[in-house]
Design an enzyme around this catalytic site. Structure first.
Site, PDB file in Angstrom:
ATOM      1  CD  GLU A 291      42.231  48.638  33.673  1.00  0.00           C
ATOM      2  OE1 GLU A 291      41.572  47.982  32.837  1.00  0.00           O
ATOM      3  OE2 GLU A 291      42.684  49.774  33.430  1.00  0.00           O
TER       4      GLU A 291
ATOM      5  CG  ASP B  26      43.418  56.417  41.636  1.00  0.00           C
ATOM      6  OD1 ASP B  26      43.099  56.274  40.435  1.00  0.00           O
ATOM      7  OD2 ASP B  26      44.172  55.629  42.247  1.00  0.00           O
TER       8      ASP B  26
ATOM      9  CG  HIS C 245      37.413  47.620  31.498  1.00  0.00           C
ATOM     10  ND1 HIS C 245      36.408  48.277  30.835  1.00  0.00           N
ATOM     11  CD2 HIS C 245      38.442  48.517  31.597  1.00  0.00           C
ATOM     12  CE1 HIS C 245      36.803  49.503  30.539  1.00  0.00           C
ATOM     13  NE2 HIS C 245      38.039  49.679  30.999  1.00  0.00           N
TER      14      HIS C 245
ATOM     15  CB  THR D 264      44.492  51.644  38.247  1.00  0.00           C
ATOM     16  OG1 THR D 264      44.895  53.020  38.182  1.00  0.00           O
ATOM     17  CG2 THR D 264      44.803  50.967  36.921  1.00  0.00           C
TER      18      THR D 264
ATOM     19  CG  HIS E 237      36.258  53.200  28.972  1.00  0.00           C
ATOM     20  ND1 HIS E 237      37.093  52.855  27.939  1.00  0.00           N
ATOM     21  CD2 HIS E 237      36.931  52.940  30.124  1.00  0.00           C
ATOM     22  CE1 HIS E 237      38.232  52.400  28.448  1.00  0.00           C
ATOM     23  NE2 HIS E 237      38.154  52.446  29.764  1.00  0.00           N
TER      24      HIS E 237
ATOM     25  N   GLY F 119      46.904  50.456  33.497  1.00  0.00           N
ATOM     26  CA  GLY F 119      46.422  49.087  33.589  1.00  0.00           C
ATOM     27  C   GLY F 119      45.638  48.708  32.357  1.00  0.00           C
TER      28      GLY F 119
ATOM     29  CD1 TRP G 175      34.323  57.754  25.588  1.00  0.00           C
ATOM     30  CD2 TRP G 175      34.968  57.450  27.713  1.00  0.00           C
ATOM     31  NE1 TRP G 175      35.544  57.120  25.573  1.00  0.00           N
ATOM     32  CE2 TRP G 175      35.969  56.931  26.857  1.00  0.00           C
ATOM     33  CE3 TRP G 175      35.179  57.374  29.100  1.00  0.00           C
ATOM     34  CZ2 TRP G 175      37.139  56.346  27.350  1.00  0.00           C
ATOM     35  CZ3 TRP G 175      36.336  56.792  29.576  1.00  0.00           C
ATOM     36  CH2 TRP G 175      37.295  56.280  28.712  1.00  0.00           C
TER      37      TRP G 175
HETATM   38  N1  ARG Z   1      43.115  51.663  31.425  1.00  0.00           N
HETATM   39  C1  ARG Z   1      43.192  52.998  31.949  1.00  0.00           C
HETATM   40  C2  ARG Z   1      44.554  53.571  31.589  1.00  0.00           C
HETATM   41  O1  ARG Z   1      45.558  52.932  31.828  1.00  0.00           O
HETATM   42  C3  ARG Z   1      43.008  53.003  33.448  1.00  0.00           C
HETATM   43  C4  ARG Z   1      42.504  54.273  33.982  1.00  0.00           C
HETATM   44  C5  ARG Z   1      42.339  54.206  35.484  1.00  0.00           C
HETATM   45  N2  ARG Z   1      42.098  55.509  36.063  1.00  0.00           N
HETATM   46  C6  ARG Z   1      42.445  55.830  37.309  1.00  0.00           C
HETATM   47  N3  ARG Z   1      42.130  57.013  37.812  1.00  0.00           N
HETATM   48  N4  ARG Z   1      43.124  55.046  38.056  1.00  0.00           N
HETATM   49  O2  ARG Z   1      44.632  54.649  31.059  1.00  0.00           O
HETATM   50 ZN    ZN Z   2      39.310  51.307  30.920  1.00  0.00          ZN
END
Ligand code: ARG
Ligand code: ZN
Ligand code: CA
Length: 254
Positions: free
Chosen positions: A164, A227, A167, A160, A173, A124, A175
């Site tokens: 998002e 997740d 954001h 996800t 993020h 995403g 980190w």
């Molecule tokens: N923007 C991140 C990606 O696509 C989303 C990460 C989401 N993490 C999750 N465990 N759903 O890499």
């Molecule tokens: Zn992100």
């Protein structure tokens, strides 16, 4: 704290295959997850280690599928479009009718969520507050959306979209987006300084950047774990989102 911010959502399902044409039920499971995660009523919030429990926040944000469309007509809050575009990237093509996607509904009244097939393993992406209305919102790949239907482990718990939307409400993020260095910050005070993203399902404590004894807050939604491992926002993150909701995104709910 302020009243609960209730945000109307439109989900644009953009599909080039019958499989990607996800069900209304799959959409509803995602809305349920957003509500649980943002109110800290998610069934796995108890997985937060005792050392971090005081940081867990109810952000007082809720989401519901829109019941009125931009023309004032009743709606399910779900739009559907078949497309010949087999997969999308981060160039926002999914957000416009003319490029095989679906136009946004007015961003000052709705949270736009596009669900499509994203390429290259992308789960995403989101637009931060302050950008163009026509592209405002979040995009999620259908295999990482909701908890049923085409959702696939380890991204089948709806996190996800939680990440998002974080954001979209101005969270960075955890980190600090500086690779694996210890200088970047997420501009939130109660999250420990953390080197780089965590992935998979880490074991507590996971230390970096001299953040012992408790280490990284890898169970936060703004990390990159599976997740099943991300289960909380912090009070500091809730405050940062509240500032956004009280200013830039106020028209959505107030
Ligand atoms: N923007 C991140 C990606 O696509 C989303 C990460 C989401 N993490 C999750 N465990 N759903 O890499
Ligand atoms: Zn992100
Ligand atoms: Ca921090």
């Amino acid at each position: 704290s302020r009243e609960v911010a209730r945000i109307p959502v439109v989900v644009h399902v953009v599909s080039s295959s019958p499989e990607a044409e996800i069900s209304d039920e799959q959409v509803r499971t995602q809305i349920d997850v957003l509500n649980q995660d943002f109110r800290a009523t998610n069934p796995d919030v108890g997985d937060v280690p005792a050392a971090f429990r005081d940081l867990v926040a109810d952000t007082r944000v809720e989401f519901s599928l829109a019941t009125t469309d931009p023309a004032g007509q009743p709606t399910t809050g779900i739009t559907r479009r078949m497309t010949t575009v087999r997969s999308f990237g981060t160039d926002d093509a999914v957000k416009f009718d003319d490029s095989g996607g679906a136009n946004a509904w007015p961003a000052e009244r709705y949270l736009n969520i596009w669900v499509c097939t994203l390429r290259d393993g992308l789960l995403g992406y989101a637009q931060f507050p302050g950008g163009a209305a026509a592209t405002d919102g979040v995009v999620i790949t259908h295999t990482g959306f909701g908890t049923t239907g085409t959702a696939r482990a380890p991204f089948n718990l709806g996190r996800t979209a939680t990440h998002e939307v974080g954001h979209w409400l101005n969270l960075f993020h955890i980190w600090g987006d500086d690779g694996t260095g210890c200088h970047g910050s997420d501009e939130v005070d109660d999250t420990p300084n953390q080197a780089g993203p965590n992935t998979g399902v880490p074991t507590f404590p996971k230390r970096s950047c001299a953040n012992g004894p408790n280490g990284d807050l890898f169970m936060d939604y703004m990390d990159y774990t599976d997740d099943a491992a991300m289960v909380m926002f912090t009070t500091g993150q809730a405050t940062r989102m509240a500032v956004c909701l009280d200013t830039f995104r106020r028209g959505l709910w107030a």
